[in-house]
Design a protein around this motif. Structure first.
Motif, PDB file in Angstrom:
ATOM      1  N   ASP A 102       0.809  -1.232   0.000  1.00  7.52           N
ATOM      2  CA  ASP A 102       0.000   0.000   0.000  1.00  7.52           C
ATOM      3  C   ASP A 102       0.833   1.269   0.000  1.00  7.52           C
ATOM      4  O   ASP A 102       0.396   2.311   0.494  1.00  7.52           O
ATOM      5  CB  ASP A 102      -0.954   0.025   1.207  1.00  7.52           C
ATOM      6  N   GLN A 127       4.041   4.637  -5.098  1.00 14.78           N
ATOM      7  CA  GLN A 127       3.977   6.027  -5.522  1.00 14.78           C
ATOM      8  C   GLN A 127       4.371   6.119  -6.994  1.00 14.78           C
ATOM      9  O   GLN A 127       5.301   5.441  -7.440  1.00 14.78           O
ATOM     10  CB  GLN A 127       4.895   6.914  -4.675  1.00 14.78           C
ATOM     11  N   PHE A 133       1.227  10.285  -7.222  1.00 18.04           N
ATOM     12  CA  PHE A 133       0.018   9.492  -6.999  1.00 18.04           C
ATOM     13  C   PHE A 133       0.301   8.385  -5.985  1.00 18.04           C
ATOM     14  O   PHE A 133       1.434   7.923  -5.854  1.00 18.04           O
ATOM     15  CB  PHE A 133      -0.450   8.852  -8.309  1.00 18.04           C
ATOM     16  N   HIS A 134      -0.761   7.942  -5.310  1.00 22.15           N
ATOM     17  CA  HIS A 134      -0.633   6.898  -4.294  1.00 22.15           C
ATOM     18  C   HIS A 134      -1.607   5.764  -4.609  1.00 22.15           C
ATOM     19  O   HIS A 134      -2.808   5.995  -4.793  1.00 22.15           O
ATOM     20  CB  HIS A 134      -0.921   7.477  -2.912  1.00 22.15           C
ATOM     21  N   ALA A 135      -1.070   4.548  -4.683  1.00 22.62           N
ATOM     22  CA  ALA A 135      -1.898   3.389  -5.011  1.00 22.62           C
ATOM     23  C   ALA A 135      -1.477   2.206  -4.147  1.00 22.62           C
ATOM     24  O   ALA A 135      -0.383   2.179  -3.581  1.00 22.62           O
ATOM     25  CB  ALA A 135      -1.769   3.043  -6.493  1.00 22.62           C
ATOM     26  N   LYS A 176      -6.311   0.280  -1.705  1.00 26.06           N
ATOM     27  CA  LYS A 176      -6.788   1.572  -2.187  1.00 26.06           C
ATOM     28  C   LYS A 176      -7.585   1.336  -3.462  1.00 26.06           C
ATOM     29  O   LYS A 176      -7.491   0.287  -4.082  1.00 26.06           O
ATOM     30  CB  LYS A 176      -5.613   2.515  -2.412  1.00 26.06           C
ATOM     31  N   SER A 177      -8.357   2.306  -3.856  1.00 30.33           N
ATOM     32  CA  SER A 177      -9.342   2.074  -4.925  1.00 30.33           C
ATOM     33  C   SER A 177      -8.852   2.447  -6.320  1.00 30.33           C
ATOM     34  O   SER A 177      -9.605   2.299  -7.284  1.00 30.33           O
ATOM     35  CB  SER A 177     -10.629   2.855  -4.619  1.00 30.33           C
ATOM     36  N   LEU A 178      -7.619   2.912  -6.449  1.00 28.58           N
ATOM     37  CA  LEU A 178      -7.136   3.376  -7.743  1.00 28.58           C
ATOM     38  C   LEU A 178      -6.581   2.221  -8.582  1.00 28.58           C
ATOM     39  O   LEU A 178      -5.571   1.609  -8.217  1.00 28.58           O
ATOM     40  CB  LEU A 178      -6.036   4.424  -7.519  1.00 28.58           C
ATOM     41  N   LEU A 211      -2.780   4.821 -14.778  1.00 26.78           N
ATOM     42  CA  LEU A 211      -3.776   4.926 -13.711  1.00 26.78           C
ATOM     43  C   LEU A 211      -5.118   5.237 -14.354  1.00 26.78           C
ATOM     44  O   LEU A 211      -5.199   6.105 -15.220  1.00 26.78           O
ATOM     45  CB  LEU A 211      -3.405   6.045 -12.737  1.00 26.78           C
ATOM     46  N   VAL A 254      -8.618  10.848 -12.087  1.00 26.41           N
ATOM     47  CA  VAL A 254      -8.052  10.560 -10.770  1.00 26.41           C
ATOM     48  C   VAL A 254      -8.415  11.701  -9.827  1.00 26.41           C
ATOM     49  O   VAL A 254      -8.095  12.859 -10.094  1.00 26.41           O
ATOM     50  CB  VAL A 254      -6.526  10.388 -10.841  1.00 26.41           C
ATOM     51  N   LYS A 268      -7.932  12.703  -3.700  1.00 29.97           N
ATOM     52  CA  LYS A 268      -7.567  11.816  -2.594  1.00 29.97           C
ATOM     53  C   LYS A 268      -6.456  10.850  -2.980  1.00 29.97           C
ATOM     54  O   LYS A 268      -5.817  10.247  -2.103  1.00 29.97           O
ATOM     55  CB  LYS A 268      -8.791  11.038  -2.112  1.00 29.97           C
ATOM     56  N   HIS A 269      -6.204  10.715  -4.295  1.00 33.20           N
ATOM     57  CA  HIS A 269      -5.177   9.783  -4.765  1.00 33.20           C
ATOM     58  C   HIS A 269      -3.874  10.456  -5.176  1.00 33.20           C
ATOM     59  O   HIS A 269      -2.934   9.772  -5.591  1.00 33.20           O
ATOM     60  CB  HIS A 269      -5.703   8.984  -5.956  1.00 33.20           C
TER      61      HIS A 269
END
Length: 295
Positions: A98, A101, A190-192, A196-198, A210, A214, A217-218
């Motif tokens: 999680d 980046q 970006f964060h995945a 997470k939902s991305l 991605l 987007v 929040k991501h």
């Protein structure tokens, strides 16, 4: 079973290579067709709604392109091509933890700039859900990025953020026409992750997609790319942690890479450059208060 057999037949062709098939969607997805060993772990590979896109694992938020698979052994193991193995393994581990980046450089005249600054959303060229190459008018909804843990990732994203500016904008990074703090672009981070939902897609070692649009929040704007004539490159990436993007940053600059607008384009660009430099200077030196006369 005929669909699954067709997939397996293609994977076990005489050349032992995986065909890159059409992007035509179909309903038979979620079918296990083999496994891959990644970081010593056996990970199931399943079909998706697209012939040449495979799902890695069970959650459906991590996919990869068929060209990443180099060979399928008789026991069902699907071997990752050596050009992709290190990047895919590192990305998958970060995703499982999680803490994946990803970075993307955006020039200040890019079509998506206002959506980011004003609407806090990153959009791509269109609404096509097929996770393929995003350049050249593909009308894809997927956003291209690169893995932040790649060597020189920030430098690469910073260079991309220079974009297709017109000749007037580029003057500011020229020692003959120096102008400090002009806002040339930004770097998004970006964060995945698995929880997470991305959705993420491994296209190749240099391009991770991605699914867009987007939401904020991501991602965040992690750096501003500004002119700095005293630097050998003429520019630098300035760390940024602001939240009021619409107040801190200018709306998009004129998109005129071929100087089509001639003198009027130069005038508009120079005016934009001066105003952006005032805003950036105030972020670097908060005591430099911006007045309405500056803007």
């Amino acid at each position: 079973m005929s669909f699954l057999n067709g997939i397996l037949n293609r994977l076990t062709s005489q050349s032992h290579s995986v065909d890159v098939l059409s992007n035509k969607p179909h309903a038979n997805h979620g079918v296990k067709i083999g496994y891959a060993k990644i970081n010593g772990e056996k990970i199931e590979i399943k079909t998706t709604q697209w012939d040449n896109i495979y799902q890695l694992g069970n959650c459906g938020k991590f996919t990869l392109s068929a060209e990443v698979i180099a060979h399928r052994s008789s026991d069902g193991e699907m071997l990752i091509g050596h050009h992709y193995l290190e990047s895919l393994s590192r990305m998958y581990q970060e995703w499982k933890n999680d803490n994946l980046q990803l970075m993307r450089g955006i020039s200040s005249n890019h079509f998506s700039w206002n959506g980011i600054v004003l609407d806090e959303k990153v959009v791509s060229e269109g609404t096509n859900e097929f996770p393929g190459a995003t350049m050249g008018g593909s009308a894809s909804c997927w956003v291209p990025t690169s893995i932040a843990s790649d060597e020189h990732a920030l430098q690469t994203s910073t260079s991309i953020a220079l974009g297709n500016h017109n000749s007037t904008m580029y003057e500011c990074i020229n020692a003959a026409h120096p102008q400090e703090n002009v806002l040339l672009g930004m770097v998004l981070t970006f964060h995945a992750g698995e929880n997470k939902s991305l959705p993420v897609h491994f296209l190749n070692a240099g391009e991770i997609l991605l699914k867009g649009p987007v939401e904020k929040k991501h991602f965040e704007i992690s750096h501003l790319v500004i002119s700095k004539p005293s630097d050998p490159t003429g520019f630098q990436a300035l760390s940024y942690s602001g939240e009021s993007w619409d107040k801190d940053l200018m709306p998009a600059a004129l998109y005129d890479p071929n100087d089509t607008y001639a003198d009027s384009g130069k005038e508009m660009t120079r005016d934009w450059m001066a105003k952006s430099a005032v805003k950036v200077s105030s972020l670097i030196n908060p005591m430099d208060k911006i007045t309405s006369a500056d803007l």
